[in-house]
Design a protein around this motif. Structure first.
Motif, PDB file in Angstrom:
ATOM      1  N   PHE A   1       0.838  -1.203   0.000  1.00  0.00           N
ATOM      2  CA  PHE A   1       0.000   0.000   0.000  1.00  0.00           C
ATOM      3  C   PHE A   1       0.875   1.256   0.000  1.00  0.00           C
ATOM      4  O   PHE A   1       0.654   2.182  -0.776  1.00  0.00           O
ATOM      5  N   ASN A   2       1.869   1.280   0.876  1.00  0.00           N
ATOM      6  CA  ASN A   2       2.761   2.443   0.970  1.00  0.00           C
ATOM      7  C   ASN A   2       3.526   2.661  -0.331  1.00  0.00           C
ATOM      8  O   ASN A   2       3.702   3.813  -0.767  1.00  0.00           O
TER       9      ASN A   2
ATOM     10  N   SER B   1       1.893   9.458  -5.587  1.00  0.00           N
ATOM     11  CA  SER B   1       2.304  10.793  -5.113  1.00  0.00           C
ATOM     12  C   SER B   1       3.449  11.343  -5.952  1.00  0.00           C
ATOM     13  O   SER B   1       3.426  12.513  -6.359  1.00  0.00           O
ATOM     14  N   LYS B   2       4.450  10.517  -6.222  1.00  0.00           N
ATOM     15  CA  LYS B   2       5.588  10.974  -7.035  1.00  0.00           C
ATOM     16  C   LYS B   2       5.150  11.318  -8.451  1.00  0.00           C
ATOM     17  O   LYS B   2       5.592  12.317  -9.018  1.00  0.00           O
TER      18      LYS B   2
ATOM     19  N   SER C   1      -6.164  20.491  -7.170  1.00  0.00           N
ATOM     20  CA  SER C   1      -7.031  21.156  -6.195  1.00  0.00           C
ATOM     21  C   SER C   1      -7.184  20.317  -4.933  1.00  0.00           C
ATOM     22  O   SER C   1      -7.581  20.829  -3.889  1.00  0.00           O
ATOM     23  N   GLY C   2      -6.882  19.034  -5.030  1.00  0.00           N
ATOM     24  CA  GLY C   2      -6.992  18.134  -3.897  1.00  0.00           C
ATOM     25  C   GLY C   2      -7.103  16.708  -4.383  1.00  0.00           C
ATOM     26  O   GLY C   2      -6.989  16.435  -5.580  1.00  0.00           O
ATOM     27  N   VAL C   3      -7.357  15.800  -3.436  1.00  0.00           N
ATOM     28  CA  VAL C   3      -7.487  14.383  -3.770  1.00  0.00           C
ATOM     29  C   VAL C   3      -8.801  13.853  -3.202  1.00  0.00           C
ATOM     30  O   VAL C   3      -9.145  14.123  -2.050  1.00  0.00           O
ATOM     31  N   TYR C   4      -9.508  13.119  -4.034  1.00  0.00           N
ATOM     32  CA  TYR C   4     -10.774  12.493  -3.651  1.00  0.00           C
ATOM     33  C   TYR C   4     -10.600  10.986  -3.698  1.00  0.00           C
ATOM     34  O   TYR C   4     -10.099  10.448  -4.693  1.00  0.00           O
ATOM     35  N   GLY C   5     -11.017  10.306  -2.650  1.00  0.00           N
ATOM     36  CA  GLY C   5     -10.965   8.847  -2.604  1.00  0.00           C
ATOM     37  C   GLY C   5     -12.353   8.269  -2.745  1.00  0.00           C
ATOM     38  O   GLY C   5     -13.266   8.633  -2.003  1.00  0.00           O
ATOM     39  N   VAL C   6     -12.522   7.382  -3.715  1.00  0.00           N
ATOM     40  CA  VAL C   6     -13.820   6.748  -3.926  1.00  0.00           C
ATOM     41  C   VAL C   6     -14.102   5.833  -2.732  1.00  0.00           C
ATOM     42  O   VAL C   6     -13.293   4.954  -2.427  1.00  0.00           O
ATOM     43  N   PRO C   7     -15.239   6.043  -2.047  1.00  0.00           N
ATOM     44  CA  PRO C   7     -15.564   5.168  -0.917  1.00  0.00           C
ATOM     45  C   PRO C   7     -15.840   3.751  -1.405  1.00  0.00           C
ATOM     46  O   PRO C   7     -16.422   3.572  -2.450  1.00  0.00           O
ATOM     47  N   ARG C   8     -15.370   2.793  -0.773  1.00  0.00           N
ATOM     48  CA  ARG C   8     -14.579   2.692   0.421  1.00  0.00           C
ATOM     49  C   ARG C   8     -13.113   2.496   0.098  1.00  0.00           C
ATOM     50  O   ARG C   8     -12.246   2.964   0.820  1.00  0.00           O
TER      51      ARG C   8
ATOM     52  N   ILE D   1      -2.139  10.034   0.290  1.00  0.00           N
ATOM     53  CA  ILE D   1      -1.647  10.939  -0.760  1.00  0.00           C
ATOM     54  C   ILE D   1      -1.851  12.393  -0.367  1.00  0.00           C
ATOM     55  O   ILE D   1      -0.986  13.240  -0.612  1.00  0.00           O
ATOM     56  N   SER D   2      -2.964  12.682   0.277  1.00  0.00           N
ATOM     57  CA  SER D   2      -3.230  14.043   0.757  1.00  0.00           C
ATOM     58  C   SER D   2      -2.118  14.513   1.695  1.00  0.00           C
ATOM     59  O   SER D   2      -1.620  15.633   1.581  1.00  0.00           O
ATOM     60  N   HIS D   3      -1.716  13.645   2.604  1.00  0.00           N
ATOM     61  CA  HIS D   3      -0.634  13.989   3.536  1.00  0.00           C
ATOM     62  C   HIS D   3       0.700  14.135   2.812  1.00  0.00           C
ATOM     63  O   HIS D   3       1.440  15.096   3.051  1.00  0.00           O
ATOM     64  N   THR D   4       1.006  13.203   1.924  1.00  0.00           N
ATOM     65  CA  THR D   4       2.293  13.231   1.225  1.00  0.00           C
ATOM     66  C   THR D   4       2.433  14.469   0.345  1.00  0.00           C
ATOM     67  O   THR D   4       3.467  15.135   0.356  1.00  0.00           O
ATOM     68  N   LEU D   5       1.385  14.760  -0.433  1.00  0.00           N
ATOM     69  CA  LEU D   5       1.443  15.910  -1.349  1.00  0.00           C
ATOM     70  C   LEU D   5       1.047  17.226  -0.685  1.00  0.00           C
ATOM     71  O   LEU D   5       1.153  18.285  -1.301  1.00  0.00           O
ATOM     72  N   GLN D   6       0.573  17.130   0.545  1.00  0.00           N
ATOM     73  CA  GLN D   6       0.105  18.313   1.283  1.00  0.00           C
ATOM     74  C   GLN D   6      -0.935  19.082   0.481  1.00  0.00           C
ATOM     75  O   GLN D   6      -0.841  20.301   0.293  1.00  0.00           O
TER      76      GLN D   6
END
Length: 131
Positions: A9-10, A17-18, A26-33, A42-47
């Motif tokens: 996963f990591n 992210s790279k 503009s941001g990242v959206y994750g399809v539930p679930r 990815i949100s944390h990595t790319l800030q």
């Protein structure tokens, strides 16, 4: 049956992210679930912001592309980039970290490994009922 690990996963989250690090997102959206874990990482990595809904120039992530039904609704969003961890078909308009066989049963790290066999059997019965 293939069991994926948090280490895998990591690696996946880092690769996405790279790949997207030079994009103006503009941001990242994750399809539930399945896409939620990837989107948070990815949100944390790319800030960049974690989005509640996909937006123009956003990154949309999901765990797996099987039939395309789920991701097709994001295809027409202007500037959207779509990534999946695994795709069961060769990518066309979306991106995949890895392409796997269509019939391969995948168990993601956040899924219950003990019930995986039963879930696979139930899924296959619902798609291909015996005559």
């Amino acid at each position: 049956m293939r069991f994926l690990s948090w280490k895998e996963f990591n690696i996946c989250a880092d690769l996405i992210s790279k790949t997207c690090s030079t994009k103006k997102l503009s941001g990242v959206y994750g399809v539930p679930r399945g896409g939620l874990c990837l989107a948070v990482a990815i949100s944390h990595t790319l800030q960049i912001p974690f989005l509640e809904t996909p937006q123009i120039n956003s990154l949309v992530v999901d765990d797996v592309y099987e039939t395309g039904v789920t991701l097709s609704r994001f295809r027409e969003i202007k500037g959207v980039i779509v990534f999946v961890w695994l795709s069961k078909v060769e990518p066309d308009w979306w991106n995949a970290v890895e392409v796997v066989k269509k019939d391969e049963w995948i168990v993601f790290p956040w899924e219950n490994r003990l019930s995986a066999k039963r879930e696979e059997e139930n899924y296959r019965l619902s798609r291909f009922p015996s005559k």
